[in-house]
Enzyme design. Structure first.
Site, short mmCIF file in Angstrom:
data_model
loop_
_atom_site.label_atom_id
_atom_site.label_comp_id
_atom_site.label_asym_id
_atom_site.label_seq_id
_atom_site.Cartn_x
_atom_site.Cartn_y
_atom_site.Cartn_z
N GLY A 79 -2.19 3.57 13.35
CA GLY A 79 -2.18 4.10 11.99
C GLY A 79 -1.81 3.03 10.98
CB VAL A 86 1.88 1.64 12.75
CG1 VAL A 86 2.98 1.93 13.79
CG2 VAL A 86 2.44 1.77 11.34
CG ASP A 198 7.30 7.46 -0.18
OD1 ASP A 198 6.59 8.20 -0.89
OD2 ASP A 198 6.82 6.57 0.55
#
Length: 365
Positions: A79, A86, A198
């Site tokens: 991802g 990642v 976030d």
């Protein structure tokens, strides 16, 4: 390069240690010039008990992480986020699977976000925060190594499901919501509080039993202390999840996180994205669509994810909608504290019949 040492979880006995430590780190972060120098300057636990209870975050070499990910091979890619790609890796020395996040040198994040992430995850330890295994700062390379979360992000389980993936059932969704709330509660009760800044479904990672853990702390911010009511900062985060007062003024409080939590809660209930430009004009913003639906409270059933096929308790649904609606109130003062949400969800998930929420948690749209 020296290593970070971990600190004991925040509680009454150790909050003074955290407060003293984080005050020092606040000034370092504000005057950040060399992440390597700052990493080396961080001292470890003061007692043997603290050192034994909290293993050090390991310092990895770039060669070690290349070996773990087969030189960042495409087949190891799992991802990509704002920080960078990642990769799934295997640490031969520790005999365990990890996730290796590599800073995208052309991306919008950099040394400061890398430093904040390492600092926060070494100061904060909780079962609902992703565990930092270690890091690497080699030349211009910045890499973070985490525990591997096999089920990926929450976003992958509620949006655009592939045909072979089963939709999350109601109880699993509410347990995920509770896990997120507990992670936030731990951060908000720290001294000084830590504001996540976030929170979104793609930053919630899931373990084997759908245990939720918060990830990506590069935008985390130390909250107000003493007589301060807020901290003023540059607006960062993801549009659709940011609290309106934060977007307009840059004034940040723990209630900003509560708003974002409410948006994620609405995603869990409805299966809709926070923002979806493929929908009709009045339905593109999830929060605004929900508020329009709840003008007639009898319509709340329209909020339920069609993939649930009606399989959710009516009482639990009403409570979940009430909690989410309170969290996304325009006025920050009208939003509950995250601890109140934890209490309500804990009670709700432990009982078969859904008790009524206290009056302060009722829907007010």
């Amino acid at each position: 390069m020296g290593c970070f040492h971990c600190f004991v979880p925040i509680n009454k006995e150790t909050s003074h240690v955290y407060s003293r430590k984080v005050t020092s780190e606040r000034s370092k972060l504000l005057s950040s010039s060399s992440p390597k120098a700052e990493l080396e300057s961080v001292s470890g636990p003061k007692t043997r008990d603290e050192a034994e209870a909290n293993p050090r975050a390991h310092t990895f070499t770039l060669q070690e992480l290349k070996a773990a990910t087969n030189n960042f091979a495409p087949e190891c890619f799992i991802g990509e986020g704002g920080f960078g790609p990642v990769y799934k890796g295997y640490l031969e020395s520790a005999k365990n699977v990890v996730a290796v996040k590599q800073l995208n040198l052309k991306g919008g994040q950099g040394d400061r976000e890398f430093l904040v992430e390492v600092l926060m995850l070494n100061l904060l330890k909780h079962k609902h925060l992703v565990n930092l295994v270690g890091y690497c700062a080699d030349g211009n390379q910045r890499l973070l190594v985490y525990e591997y979360m096999p089920l990926g992000s929450l976003d992958e389980h509620i949006h655009d499901l592939p045909p072979d993936r089963k939709a999350l059932d109601w109880n699993t969704r509410m347990n995920i919501a509770l896990g997120i709330a507990k992670g936030l509660e731990y951060m908000h009760k720290a001294n000084p509080p830590v504001i996540y800044r976030d929170l979104k479904s793609s930053n919630v990672l899931l373990g084997e039993n759908y245990d939720a853990k918060l990830s990506d702390f590069g935008f985390a911010k130390l909250g107000p202390i003493g007589d301060m009511t807020h901290v003023s900062t540059q607006v960062v985060g993801t549009y659709g999840y940011c609290a309106p007062e934060y977007l307009m003024t840059g004034q940040l409080t723990i209630k900003s996180d509560v708003y974002s939590y409410g948006v994620v809660m609405l995603e869990l209930i409805s299966g809709r994205r926070a923002l979806d430009n493929t929908r009709p004009q009045g339905e593109r913003s999830l929060v605004e669509w929900v508020k329009s639906v709840l003008k007639n409270r009898k319509n709340f059933i329209k909020l339920v994810d069609p993939l649930l096929q009606g399989r959710c308790p009516m009482g639990g649904l009403k409570q979940a909608v009430a909690i989410a609606a309170m969290c996304v109130q325009t006025q920050a003062s009208a939003r509950p504290l995250i601890g109140e949400i934890v209490d309500a969800l804990t009670y709700m998930t432990r009982t078969d019949s859904s008790p009524k929420l206290k009056r302060s948690m009722m829907i007010e749209c």
